[in-house]
Design an enzyme around this catalytic site. Structure first.
Site, mmCIF file in Angstrom:
data_model
loop_
_atom_site.group_PDB
_atom_site.id
_atom_site.type_symbol
_atom_site.label_atom_id
_atom_site.label_comp_id
_atom_site.label_asym_id
_atom_site.label_seq_id
_atom_site.Cartn_x
_atom_site.Cartn_y
_atom_site.Cartn_z
ATOM 1 N N HIS A 1 0.817 -1.215 0.000
ATOM 2 C CA HIS A 1 0.000 0.000 0.000
ATOM 3 C C HIS A 1 0.846 1.259 0.000
ATOM 4 C CE1 HIS A 1 -4.191 -1.760 0.912
ATOM 5 N NE2 HIS A 1 -3.446 -2.641 0.264
ATOM 6 N N SER B 1 -0.147 -1.274 -6.243
ATOM 7 C CA SER B 1 -0.091 -2.440 -7.121
ATOM 8 C C SER B 1 0.550 -2.122 -8.459
ATOM 9 C CB SER B 1 -1.506 -2.955 -7.390
ATOM 10 O OG SER B 1 -2.055 -3.539 -6.242
ATOM 11 N N LYS C 1 -14.424 -8.772 -7.378
ATOM 12 C CA LYS C 1 -13.640 -9.633 -8.276
ATOM 13 C C LYS C 1 -12.878 -10.699 -7.481
ATOM 14 C CE LYS C 1 -10.524 -9.451 -12.205
ATOM 15 N NZ LYS C 1 -9.773 -8.633 -13.140
ATOM 16 N N ASP C 2 -12.335 -10.294 -6.326
ATOM 17 C CA ASP C 2 -11.649 -11.269 -5.462
ATOM 18 C C ASP C 2 -12.626 -12.326 -4.957
ATOM 19 O OD1 ASP C 2 -9.160 -10.243 -5.782
ATOM 20 O OD2 ASP C 2 -9.072 -9.201 -3.858
ATOM 21 N N GLU D 1 6.789 -33.722 -0.896
ATOM 22 C CA GLU D 1 5.523 -33.246 -1.437
ATOM 23 C C GLU D 1 5.780 -32.513 -2.756
ATOM 24 O OE1 GLU D 1 2.107 -33.516 0.767
ATOM 25 O OE2 GLU D 1 3.474 -35.084 0.145
#
Lengths: 406, 185
Positions: free
Chosen positions: A216, A220, A244-245, A288
């Site tokens: 922040h 972005s 959207k998330d 894994e």
């Protein structure tokens, strides 16, 4: 996240709280009005998804810990009891088990997004480095969590990974004994792994908060890699990206639930349902899936110390890529040469993963060595070189210009 | 941090350097103190006293009736390979050029009695237990042991010959109590 421009709230209670603790101002500035580039695509969903998986992991983990016992003679049975007798124990454990896989899927996609769109470049270097540290913490947490059920693969995985440190010259053996708390992976090892496995997720939460503060501050990146210049280039985070998330979350949870309910052991190893046997190594030890490429790098180098160093470097090298990449252009969209090397790098990671899943013999060792060479060559040679030599496509004037053109 | 009294000059006992000195010494004491306070926590992770109380064990070798047979016992939570070697194996192990081995050690240095090979059965690479103790298991390219994890080959004397392991399988401290009993540890 400053309380610099405090808002006047209509609700008096909200105002009263906000004057004393600016939670509402922070939410308003950083979750609602927060200006976000208007052209973010679905690759920008994976950060929030990874955060949500972290919450799911902590939540399910807390309830598993209520029934689990970290003792070498009880851990395996207690885990099976969770699966068979504890109410919804099977569900909580399967969510937690597959949650680890989901966490790495989202984080690896998130990392790829950063690589493809050049999100690591100035001024986002620290944001990127904090992300690499989060991945390292996740790997440690996942490794120790995998040891807790005390099955065959848990035990031998723990043994092989802790023994990596015996490659350190002079003090290697002392370090390994210190890690084990004994002369072998045994009860003291299980105890401390449980303790740390419970601690580290909260360290990750703290790191994620730091990651968000840094985000922040620098804001972005976006698919063009061009910084927003005017107001029309951004939109408020809420409601545009919250929705959207959430939509992405819905799709992702369907994917997650499919594995939990229909293929819960798809990513696991059957032999881990056999209790740990300190006297017999399984014929074929594999980590894994999310560790496989790094495991292939470890085995590609026919020298113990060299292999261990290469494996750790394969992740640590990500820290310095903001300075290895000499290109002024961020996004692969405008880098006609580099983008193919990135595609090849992704393919290389899959090949290394495939090699890591196979035994250490011909032809896998040779393929693993070629794959390892490209892995490091990509960062050390290609990244600075292509950045210097490549002629990028012309950048759009602004985000709006790029979007309007379509 | 410019202070009014810094005008008196930085040399000797002047304002800034004196404050700097105090700041640095205070910080140094703090760092050393914190480091010392941390030591009990770090050391608590080392093997505890009861773990360290090393019980030595006596092993009865009589279950092994003839050359070519082997047994595995546990010592300090680790497997110990005991093998009654055949004449050919001993001959083979002694005929190699020691200088050219990755971890040069002659067969004589690794045994008390040539027919009895006693060693810790943990691969020196990353700690797997090599195969070759039981009949039918792979014995590697050098007729000894083979580690399936990362492909290390050990010879008839448990010496590393090929693969990523850096050292021979270690020989624990042991002694013959009588002809058919050894004491490990």
């Amino acid at each position: 996240m400053s309380a610099a421009h405090q808002k006047q709230w209509n609700n008096r209670f909200v105002q009263w709280v906000d004057d004393r603790l600016p939670v509402f101002t922070i939410l308003q500035n950083d979750a609602a009005e927060y200006p976000t580039p208007k052209n973010l695509n679905y690759w920008w969903n994976f950060g929030s998804l990874a955060g949500i998986v972290l919450v799911i992991m902590i939540l399910t983990g807390i309830f598993l810990a209520m029934y689990y016992t970290p003792h070498a003679s009880m851990a395996f049975e207690r885990t099976e009891r969770i699966m068979r007798d504890v109410n919804y124990g099977w569900l909580i454990r399967y969510i937690h088990m597959n949650g680890a896989t989901m966490f790495f899927i989202t984080v690896y996609l998130h990392l790829f997004r950063g690589l493809w769109y050049g999100s690591y470049k100035q001024p986002r270097e620290l944001l990127w480095i904090i992300g690499v540290i989060i991945i390292l913490a996740m790997m440690a947490t996942a490794f120790m969590g995998y040891v807790l059920p005390w099955g065959q693969m848990s035990y031998w995985g723990a043994k092989v990974i802790t023994m990596l440190f015996s490659a350190v010259p002079l003090v290697g053996d002392s370090i390994v004994q210190w890690l084990w708390g004994g002369f072998n992976v045994a009860n003291p090892t299980l105890n401390r792994f449980f303790s740390l496995h419970y601690l580290l997720p909260f360290v990750i939460v703290a790191l994620v908060l730091v990651h968000i503060v840094a985000l922040h501050t620098v804001k972005s990146n976006n698919p063009t890699g061009v910084e927003p210049q005017k107001k029309e280039d951004t939109i408020p985070f809420h409601p545009y990206y919250t929705i959207k998330d959430l939509w992405g979350l819905g799709l992702f949870l369907i994917f997650f639930a499919f594995f939990v309910f229909f293929a819960p052991n798809y990513f696991g190893e059957a032999i881990n349902y056999k209790p740990a046997d300190t006297m017999s190594t399984p014929a074929h030890i594999v980590p894994e899936w999310y560790f496989l490429p790094f495991y292939a790098i470890l085995r590609a180098i026919p020298n113990k110390l060299g292999g261990v160093v290469a494996m750790f470097l394969s992740i640590l090298i990500l820290i310095v890529i903001p300075w290895l990449d000499r290109s002024k252009v961020r996004s692969c969209k405008y880098r006609p040469v580099w983008k193919w090397f990135v595609v090849l790098f992704v393919i290389d990671c899959f090949i290394l993963g495939w090699v890591g899943a196979n035994p250490a013999e011909a032809p896998y060792t040779t393929i693993g060595q070629i794959g390892t060479a490209y892995y490091f060559g990509f960062f050390i040679i290609l990244m600075p070189l292509v950045g210097k030599l490549e002629k990028p496509k012309p950048l759009p004037e602004s985000i709006s210009a790029a979007v309007d053109k379509k | 941090m410019a202070n009014a009294d810094s005008a008196s000059g930085n040399a000797g006992g002047g304002g800034d350097s004196r404050r700097d000195f105090l700041l640095w010494t205070t910080s140094a004491v703090g760092v050393v103190g914190a480091g010392l306070a941390l030591w009990p926590l770090i050391d608590s992770m080392n093997p505890a006293k009861d773990t360290l109380a090393l019980a030595s064990i006596e092993v009865d070798l009589s279950p092994i009736k003839e050359p070519g047979q082997a047994m595995t016992v546990t010592w300090r939570g680790k497997p110990v390979f005991i093998r009654h070697r055949t004449e050919e194996e001993i001959e083979q192990a002694r005929s190699v050029d020691v200088q050219n081995l990755p971890d040069p050690q002659s067969d004589e240095e690794r045994v008390e009695k040539p027919e009895w090979l006693v060693m810790i059965g943990i691969c020196t690479h990353l700690g797997c237990i090599p195969l070759g103790q039981k009949q039918g298991q792979p014995t590697g390219d050098y007729n000894g042991w083979f580690c399936p994890c990362h492909g290390s080959h050990y010879d008839e004397a448990g010496r590393i010959r090929k693969g990523p392991a850096p050292a021979n399988l270690p020989v624990p401290p042991y002694a013959f109590v009588d002809d058919t009993t050894i004491k490990i540890g």
